[in-house]
Design an enzyme around this catalytic site. Structure first.
Site: not given
Length: 492
Positions: A219-221
């Protein structure tokens, strides 16, 4: 010598020669095959004839040995807080062999390693019983406890690293298992405990080491990697220059808009703002503009595409090649085919915290002989340089903004001189995003002297939470905070 005697002598000589050839064939050519033959019990009888050496954390053993009550295996393994430490130790079972550190360092722990030959020879001469050596780990007991208790009854994993050395400080995975329950050779008790833990009988798969062996969409990591690629390739000069990022942004070659989560200030946002509020449109366009090759090159510098041996093997994380621009855009926000282990994402955070230098992760500090003499000492080793010191410090300032005033506020440590940088992620998975998302958080802590003692990655698969309540900042960030604080407090 008369003729009959000469024939007899030649015949006897041939018999002796055949015996020597057969003996050497068995002892050297067939030795490994015979040693590993499942029907050969002598090896295991010897293996469990003495107490195993111990696996050590913070100077204290987390393993032990006790006399077996039945059978011809004299000693069996015991574990302290077995479920908490299982992702580190693995298991040693009289019935089911061994795994992880127990398997990899079996020679040291049983005392059969070639490096202990002279010690064992001396013990044999003096009549002393053979002893096993010790495996001294890099783990931090307080950090491991914080990780394990933070995950609680949720499914997930935590990996924590010392950015300056690569030493693994915590490695937790839940649900877990207690290796003591099947350490013996009872056909009923141990077999029942073992079968209960197998994936075919337990859908939660408690024996899966999620910190090392499970790859999740990050995801956004993953936007931290994309930001690093933008800075390293000169696409964006710094954290505070506006990007050319329309909102809405349509992915190239499609009519599909890459949506942001809510009404966010993403149009032409700076990298700092885009990371703080997690703009999909900004980072998707960056990935598309850079292209698959440059994004893949940067991901590989962080460790993607390669297995890690700590010495326990960690799965290779994935960033695909041969993607078109829209696929690269999705991959650059941690979706599509992108997949990472928690250890991999801790490596990402640690490289940023360590001013751009990624150290090779390891969990064995040293191996000891029974006399406690050091047989082998691990030296920290540089793995790669994903980004320059200047760009790493730019990225640090962005990640610190995420925790100070963005989606990562729950990771703040309210103690003098401690600064936390981080990135949240809520990763979609399942067909058409049908499954509940994974909650991610990656972070590091810096002290007042600018040193960084710990970087952490947390992933939570919380099937019991309401879908709308699942977020990296809500579920994963508090766990990361507690792990970082445990490391900091343990160094006081």
């Amino acid at each position: 010598m008369n003729k009959p005697l000469r024939r007899i002598a030649i015949f006897c000589g041939l018999l002796v020669l055949a015996l020597l050839i057969r003996d050497n064939w068995l002892q050297y050519v067939k030795a490994d095959e015979l040693r590993t033959d499942t029907a050969n019990r002598r090896v295991n009888i010897e293996r469990y004839a003495t107490p195993r050496g111990d696996i050590i954390v913070d100077g204290n053993p987390i393993t032990g040995s006790v006399k077996s009550k039945t059978g011809d295996y004299e000693y069996k393994r015991t574990y302290k807080d077995g479920a908490m430490w299982a992702p580190v130790t693995g298991y040693a079972s009289q019935a089911f062999d061994a795994s992880q550190l127990e398997k990899i360092e079996d020679g040291i722990l049983t005392g059969n390693d070639d490096r202990l030959f002279f010690r064992n020879t001396l013990d044999m001469i003096t009549g002393k019983k053979k002893q096993g050596g010790n495996v001294v780990t890099t783990l931090n007991a307080a950090a491991q406890k914080a990780a394990f208790e933070g995950l609680g009854d949720k499914k997930g994993a935590v990996a924590a690293i010392d950015p300056s050395t690569g030493a693994i400080l915590a490695l937790a995975s839940t649900p877990s298992y207690d290796p003591s329950t099947f350490a013996g050779n009872s056909t009923s008790t141990d077999a029942k405990a073992w079968n209960k833990l197998q994936k075919k009988n337990n859908a939660d798969d408690p024996m899966l080491n999620r910190a090392l062996r499970e790859t999740y969409p990050p995801g956004s990591t993953f936007k931290v990697v994309t930001a690093a690629a933008a800075l390293e390739n000169g696409l964006v000069p710094d954290a505070d220059t506006n990007t050319t990022s329309p909102d809405p942004w349509t992915m190239p070659g499609t009519t599909t808009v890459l949506p942001n989560e809510g009404n966010l200030p993403c149009k032409n946002a700076t990298l700092r703002t885009a990371l703080r509020v997690s703009c999909n449109s900004v980072f998707g366009k960056i990935g598309s503009d850079l292209g698959n090759d440059k994004m893949l090159e940067e991901a590989k510098k962080f460790g993607f595409g390669s297995e890690q041996f700590t010495p326990v093997r960690s799965n290779a994380s994935v960033f695909s090649d041969n993607m078109n621009k829209s696929q690269t855009a999705l991959s650059s926000i941690g979706q599509y085919n992108t997949a990472a282990t928690p250890l991999q994402m801790a490596m990402v955070a640690s490289a940023v915290a360590n001013d751009g230098t990624l150290m090779k992760p390891y969990m064995v500090d040293k191996l000891q002989a029974p006399s406690l003499d050091v047989i082998s000492q691990t030296e920290p080793q540089k793995l790669s340089q994903p980004l320059s010191e200047k760009n790493a410090q730019i990225l640090q300032s962005m990640m610190e903004t995420v925790v100070k005033s963005g989606t990562g506020k729950n990771a703040q440590i309210n103690e003098g001189g401690v600064t936390v940088g981080g990135k949240t992620g809520t990763a979609q998975h399942g067909v058409d995003n049908s499954e509940k998302p994974y909650a991610w958080f990656i972070s590091y802590a810096k002290l007042s002297d600018n040193s960084s003692p710990v970087a952490v990655a947390v992933v939570v698969e919380d099937g019991s939470a309401n879908r709308d309540d699942i977020s990296g900042g809500g579920l994963a960030a508090p766990i990361a905070r507690d792990v970082m604080k445990a490391v900091i407090d343990s160094k006081k």
